[in-house]
Design a protein around this motif. Structure first.
Motif, PDB file in Angstrom:
ATOM      1  N   ALA A  62      -6.857   5.330   4.753  1.00  0.00           N
ATOM      2  CA  ALA A  62      -7.353   4.257   5.615  1.00  0.00           C
ATOM      3  C   ALA A  62      -7.479   4.689   7.067  1.00  0.00           C
ATOM      4  CB  ALA A  62      -6.427   3.041   5.518  1.00  0.00           C
ATOM      5  N   ARG A  63      -6.817   5.781   7.445  1.00  0.00           N
ATOM      6  CA  ARG A  63      -6.902   6.228   8.840  1.00  0.00           C
ATOM      7  C   ARG A  63      -8.233   6.929   9.075  1.00  0.00           C
ATOM      8  NH1 ARG A  63      -1.010   9.062   8.539  1.00  0.00           N
ATOM      9  NH2 ARG A  63       0.261   7.131   8.470  1.00  0.00           N
ATOM     10  N   ALA A  79       0.832  -1.195   0.000  1.00  0.00           N
ATOM     11  CA  ALA A  79       0.000   0.000   0.000  1.00  0.00           C
ATOM     12  C   ALA A  79       0.864   1.242   0.000  1.00  0.00           C
ATOM     13  CB  ALA A  79      -0.919  -0.002   1.212  1.00  0.00           C
ATOM     14  N   SER A  80       0.444   2.245  -0.765  1.00  0.00           N
ATOM     15  CA  SER A  80       1.184   3.509  -0.842  1.00  0.00           C
ATOM     16  C   SER A  80       0.840   4.383   0.360  1.00  0.00           C
ATOM     17  CB  SER A  80       0.825   4.228  -2.154  1.00  0.00           C
ATOM     18  OG  SER A  80      -0.574   4.502  -2.186  1.00  0.00           O
ATOM     19  N   GLU A  81       1.580   5.513   0.473  1.00  0.00           N
ATOM     20  CA  GLU A  81       1.320   6.436   1.580  1.00  0.00           C
ATOM     21  C   GLU A  81      -0.072   7.049   1.477  1.00  0.00           C
ATOM     22  OE1 GLU A  81       4.347   9.332   1.679  1.00  0.00           O
ATOM     23  OE2 GLU A  81       5.992   7.914   2.094  1.00  0.00           O
ATOM     24  N   ARG A  82      -0.556   7.258   0.252  1.00  0.00           N
ATOM     25  CA  ARG A  82      -1.887   7.831   0.056  1.00  0.00           C
ATOM     26  C   ARG A  82      -2.968   6.889   0.584  1.00  0.00           C
ATOM     27  NH1 ARG A  82      -5.050  12.098   0.232  1.00  0.00           N
ATOM     28  NH2 ARG A  82      -6.839  11.950  -1.200  1.00  0.00           N
ATOM     29  N   HIS A  96      -2.521   4.682   2.922  1.00  0.00           N
ATOM     30  CA  HIS A  96      -2.408   4.675   4.385  1.00  0.00           C
ATOM     31  C   HIS A  96      -3.135   5.870   4.995  1.00  0.00           C
ATOM     32  CE1 HIS A  96       0.060   1.187   5.199  1.00  0.00           C
ATOM     33  NE2 HIS A  96       0.909   1.519   4.199  1.00  0.00           N
ATOM     34  N   THR A  97      -2.987   7.026   4.372  1.00  0.00           N
ATOM     35  CA  THR A  97      -3.665   8.214   4.902  1.00  0.00           C
ATOM     36  C   THR A  97      -5.185   8.117   4.765  1.00  0.00           C
ATOM     37  OG1 THR A  97      -3.327   9.291   2.753  1.00  0.00           O
ATOM     38  CG2 THR A  97      -1.701   9.717   4.483  1.00  0.00           C
TER      39      THR A  97
END
Length: 236
Positions: free
Chosen positions: A183-184, A175-178, A180-181
């Motif tokens: 999903a929070r 998963a990319s950083e985008r 991850h953001t």
């Protein structure tokens, strides 16, 4: 220390031993009891209802003793031949004679016959030696059309099975950083920590409604006509 059973076995306190209990309001002296007594007058209707029910003049008291005097005429009475014949129980031979001599009526014979089945069978065919059955009913074209099962939509995707093959590319995906953001979950404080449910975000303040949203936000045309008519009436 008393046990639970000893505590439950104790009698409840008698609260009626203090007849002159004061009320919740403070009184310097007890109120004076009135000496007047309420007198009740008995009406004629009440006196009539309080009387017991009178015994009918035709009432005959039951005989107290099981033995009573029998009249002389009853002692000298003799039964007739008819009474003697009726008093005798029927013999087995007489019962059998009644059964053999009894004849059923036409109505009883009609009711004793079994019910006939309402089957439209043709007459017996001597050449084929079988009973021809009635022709089978044929459904119409409309019934055939309704009996056809409904087809699934071409874009319909059925549920995937529980045990399905997972490609290797999915197992090795990162998963990319985008992602991850996204999903929070959004941080939200409760009301007692200073959360303001009426606060408008800056993005919402700078947002512009599309023509479709503006069209949907307008009231129905009939309400607009009613409002315009009321405005004209008020100006007049």
């Amino acid at each position: 220390m008393a046990t639970r059973r000893e505590h439950l076995a104790r009698p409840k306190p008698n609260l009626l031993k203090f007849p002159d209990r004061r009320s919740v309001y403070w009184l310097d002296e007890l109120p004076v009891m009135s000496k007047r007594s309420t007198a009740f007058e008995l009406t004629s209707r009440w006196s009539q209802l309080s009387e017991w029910k009178k015994i009918s003049t035709r009432y005959e008291d039951n005989r107290k003793a099981p033995e009573w005097k029998v009249r002389a005429s009853a002692l000298k009475a003799h039964p007739s031949e008819r009474v003697c014949s009726l008093a005798r129980p029927p013999s087995a031979c007489s019962r059998m004679g009644v059964r053999t001599e009894a004849k059923a009526s036409a109505r009883i014979c009609q009711l004793a016959q079994p019910k006939k089945t309402t089957m439209a069978l043709t007459s017996f065919n001597s050449t084929n030696n079988y009973l021809a059955l009635p022709p089978q009913a044929k459904p119409s074209s409309r019934i055939h059309l309704l009996a056809v099962p409904k087809k699934e939509h071409p874009h319909y995707h059925p549920d995937r099975p529980v045990s399905s093959h997972v490609p290797k590319s999915v197992l090795k995906a990162v998963a990319s950083e985008r992602l991850h953001t996204l999903a929070r979950p959004k941080p939200r404080k409760p009301l007692f920590e200073g959360f303001d449910p009426y606060k408008v975000s800056s993005a919402a303040c700078a947002a512009t409604a599309s023509p479709r949203i503006q069209e949907l936000s307008l009231p129905p045309a009939r309400r607009c006509r009613m409002k315009s008519a009321q405005d004209e009436h008020n100006h007049v």
